[in-house]
Motif scaffolding. Structure first.
Motif, PDB file in Angstrom:
ATOM      1  N   LEU A  62       0.832  -1.195   0.000  1.00 12.36           N
ATOM      2  CA  LEU A  62       0.000   0.000   0.000  1.00 12.36           C
ATOM      3  C   LEU A  62       0.869   1.249   0.000  1.00 12.36           C
ATOM      4  CD1 LEU A  62      -2.677  -1.058   2.631  1.00 12.36           C
ATOM      5  CD2 LEU A  62      -2.826  -1.223   0.138  1.00 12.36           C
ATOM      6  N   ASP A  66      -2.783   5.560  -0.123  1.00 12.53           N
ATOM      7  CA  ASP A  66      -3.835   4.548  -0.053  1.00 12.53           C
ATOM      8  C   ASP A  66      -4.426   4.413   1.342  1.00 12.53           C
ATOM      9  OD1 ASP A  66      -3.292   4.042  -2.696  1.00 12.53           O
ATOM     10  OD2 ASP A  66      -1.967   2.344  -2.275  1.00 12.53           O
ATOM     11  N   VAL A  67      -3.727   4.905   2.363  1.00 10.57           N
ATOM     12  CA  VAL A  67      -4.118   4.664   3.751  1.00 10.57           C
ATOM     13  C   VAL A  67      -4.131   5.980   4.514  1.00 10.57           C
ATOM     14  CG1 VAL A  67      -3.548   3.425   5.883  1.00 10.57           C
ATOM     15  CG2 VAL A  67      -3.128   2.351   3.662  1.00 10.57           C
ATOM     16  N   ALA A 323     -13.132   6.574   2.174  1.00 14.92           N
ATOM     17  CA  ALA A 323     -12.887   5.250   2.747  1.00 14.92           C
ATOM     18  C   ALA A 323     -14.173   4.476   3.000  1.00 14.92           C
ATOM     19  CB  ALA A 323     -12.103   5.390   4.060  1.00 14.92           C
ATOM     20  N   TYR A 334     -12.436  -0.579   5.328  1.00 17.15           N
ATOM     21  CA  TYR A 334     -11.383  -1.584   5.358  1.00 17.15           C
ATOM     22  C   TYR A 334     -10.242  -1.041   6.197  1.00 17.15           C
ATOM     23  CZ  TYR A 334     -13.587  -4.363   1.646  1.00 17.15           C
ATOM     24  OH  TYR A 334     -14.441  -5.144   0.918  1.00 17.15           O
ATOM     25  N   VAL A 336      -6.554  -1.909   8.389  1.00 16.59           N
ATOM     26  CA  VAL A 336      -5.377  -2.773   8.319  1.00 16.59           C
ATOM     27  C   VAL A 336      -4.970  -3.123   9.743  1.00 16.59           C
ATOM     28  CG1 VAL A 336      -2.999  -3.013   7.542  1.00 16.59           C
ATOM     29  CG2 VAL A 336      -4.651  -1.732   6.159  1.00 16.59           C
ATOM     30  N   VAL A 341      -6.239  -7.142   5.915  1.00 19.12           N
ATOM     31  CA  VAL A 341      -7.378  -6.270   5.672  1.00 19.12           C
ATOM     32  C   VAL A 341      -8.580  -6.811   6.431  1.00 19.12           C
ATOM     33  CG1 VAL A 341      -8.927  -5.311   3.935  1.00 19.12           C
ATOM     34  CG2 VAL A 341      -6.490  -5.569   3.426  1.00 19.12           C
ATOM     35  N   HIS A 369      -5.795   2.475  11.032  1.00 23.32           N
ATOM     36  CA  HIS A 369      -5.408   2.691   9.640  1.00 23.32           C
ATOM     37  C   HIS A 369      -6.545   2.216   8.743  1.00 23.32           C
ATOM     38  CE1 HIS A 369      -1.381   2.694  11.531  1.00 23.32           C
ATOM     39  NE2 HIS A 369      -1.082   3.542  10.563  1.00 23.32           N
ATOM     40  N   ILE A 371      -8.130   2.058   4.661  1.00 23.25           N
ATOM     41  CA  ILE A 371      -7.819   2.171   3.226  1.00 23.25           C
ATOM     42  C   ILE A 371      -8.813   3.161   2.618  1.00 23.25           C
ATOM     43  CG2 ILE A 371      -7.665   0.934   1.051  1.00 23.25           C
ATOM     44  CD1 ILE A 371      -6.956  -1.571   2.623  1.00 23.25           C
ATOM     45  N   VAL A 378      -7.839  -6.317  -3.390  1.00 22.91           N
ATOM     46  CA  VAL A 378      -7.722  -6.134  -1.943  1.00 22.91           C
ATOM     47  C   VAL A 378      -9.109  -6.304  -1.333  1.00 22.91           C
ATOM     48  CG1 VAL A 378      -7.152  -4.528  -0.092  1.00 22.91           C
ATOM     49  CG2 VAL A 378      -5.744  -4.612  -2.157  1.00 22.91           C
ATOM     50  N   VAL A 384      -1.329  -7.340   3.377  1.00 24.33           N
ATOM     51  CA  VAL A 384      -0.863  -6.069   2.815  1.00 24.33           C
ATOM     52  C   VAL A 384       0.392  -5.629   3.537  1.00 24.33           C
ATOM     53  CG1 VAL A 384      -3.157  -5.296   2.074  1.00 24.33           C
ATOM     54  CG2 VAL A 384      -2.353  -4.786   4.384  1.00 24.33           C
ATOM     55  N   MET A 386       2.443  -1.911   4.447  1.00 29.19           N
ATOM     56  CA  MET A 386       2.332  -0.463   4.468  1.00 29.19           C
ATOM     57  C   MET A 386       3.729   0.135   4.584  1.00 29.19           C
ATOM     58  SD  MET A 386      -0.968   0.484   6.813  1.00 29.19           S
ATOM     59  CE  MET A 386      -0.172  -0.069   8.313  1.00 29.19           C
TER      60      MET A 386
END
Length: 396
Positions: A62, A66-67, A323, A334, A336, A341, A369, A371, A378, A384, A386
């Motif tokens: 990621l 993305d996060v 998100a 979603y 983390v 996920v 965190h 996504i 995903v 994943v 990070m």
């Protein structure tokens, strides 16, 4: 003679025995080689099959974009506004007498206190007028004294019946007229005295001189403007709000704004008044915001741009709307957790589409965190990775 010892070398086999052994050995070698090849192929095939049966270990990486790292703060719904700042208390000092300016003691930008002398007008004419009125008063008092004396004499004569009642009434009326004349003259003296006092110009409020209209030697008439003074400790921001938005504006709502020249500073105030009528032409309604200005940073006439806080949430987690996902009729995000996920159901409160944020009332805690983009492949349970920069990214 016959040889008693047998020969050491066996006699050569016959051609018939040699002929059937060679094909037999060749077939045996071929059979052994084929069996080994089949065994090796079977092992390789089993190994490949075993390898294909094992799950492949692949983690999605990621990016920082993305996060988002969820933080906790207030979420506000605001209404933009702009307007001019003016002091809540200001005064324009006008002359109460017609006279010549003898001296001015203050200039623009100087701080003054209430009651402080800031100018002096010439009082020569005013003193002469006062003397005239005082003389008139003295004359009226003398006439009153004479009228009282005649009244007393006429009263005695009336008792002795030396004069008629009409003559006594005339003398009594003279006393009343003299008393009224004294009162009138006394009021004129007071007016003349007040005019002399008004020749000394004093500051009516604490503040700063914003304008001086006269110079020494100028002749001023009644109601001529002399000075303007502003008290900058409390300011009023006058802003126009569209009439359609007025139902959302309430007394006591918070206002934040900025002013040119103070780019890094935010000022605050509260809505204290709402004009009951629209402005001609614009059809907007004026809203008045009280602003504390104890340090005097804000000045009269400055232009301000800001927003009224119409609604605000309690301090809590804020979620980027990008998100949010809708699965089986439920809002989920979603997250983390331990590099996996996880689909986390959430409940949302106040939303701000302008800032692309929503208040999370349950299901998500600060520090999580999430996504914030849709990534192919995903899904819940996916492994994943990070990058470290993600930890510094916060929902904003």
């Amino acid at each position: 003679m016959t040889n008693p010892f047998p020969p050491l070398v066996s006699p050569a086999p016959s051609r018939s025995r040699i002929g059937w052994r060679k094909p037999l050995v060749l077939l045996l070698v071929i059979a052994l080689a084929g069996g080994g090849w089949l065994t090796l192929r079977t092992k390789n095939s089993n190994a490949k099959q075993a390898g294909s049966d094992q799950p492949k270990s692949h983690a999605f990486e990621l990016a920082a974009s993305d996060v988002a790292l969820i933080d906790a703060r207030e979420l506000r719904i605001t209404l933009p506004l702009s307007g001019s700042l003016m002091p809540l208390v200001q005064a324009t000092i006008k002359s109460k007498v017609a006279a010549e300016v003898r001296e001015t003691l203050v200039r623009e930008g100087m701080q003054v206190k209430r009651g402080q002398v800031i100018a002096q007008l010439d009082t020569a004419d005013l003193q002469a007028r006062y003397a005239t009125q005082q003389a008139t008063l003295d004359e009226a008092k003398a006439k009153l004294a004479l009228a009282n004396k005649n009244h007393d004499i006429n009263q005695m004569l009336l008792k002795q019946k030396y004069i008629s009642q009409n003559a006594f009434d005339t003398a009594h009326n003279s006393v009343e007229v003299a008393e009224a004349t004294v009162k009138s003259a006394s009021s004129q003296v007071e007016i003349a005295q007040r005019a002399m006092n008004d020749a000394t110009i004093r500051a009516p409020i604490d503040g700063i001189v914003s304008k001086r209209e006269v110079q020494q030697g100028d002749k001023v008439s009644l109601d001529s403007p002399l000075f303007s003074i502003m008290d900058l400790s409390l300011m009023t921001l006058e802003a126009q709000v569209p009439a359609s938005e007025i139902p959302r504006v309430k007394l006591g709502q918070d206002v934040t704004f900025s002013v040119d020249g103070f780019q890094d500073r935010r000022f605050t105030g509260k809505v204290t008044r709402i004009n009951p009528a629209t402005e001609t032409g614009s059809r907007a309604i004026k809203v008045y915001i009280a602003v504390s200005n104890s340090d005097g940073a804000l000045k009269g006439g400055m232009y301000a741009k800001g927003a009224i806080t119409l609604e605000k949430s309690a301090v809590g987690p804020l979620l980027p709307l990008t998100a949010l996902r809708r699965e089986n009729g439920i809002d989920v995000v979603y997250t983390v957790e331990n590099n996996l996920v996880v689909a986390q159901p959430v409940k949302l409160g106040l939303r701000n589409d302008d800032e692309n944020l929503a208040e999370v009332t349950s299901g998500l805690a600060p520090g999580a965190h999430v996504i914030v983009v849709k990534l192919d492949g995903v899904k819940p349970g996916s492994a994943v990775k990070m990058v470290e920069i993600v930890s510094a990214k916060r929902a904003s």
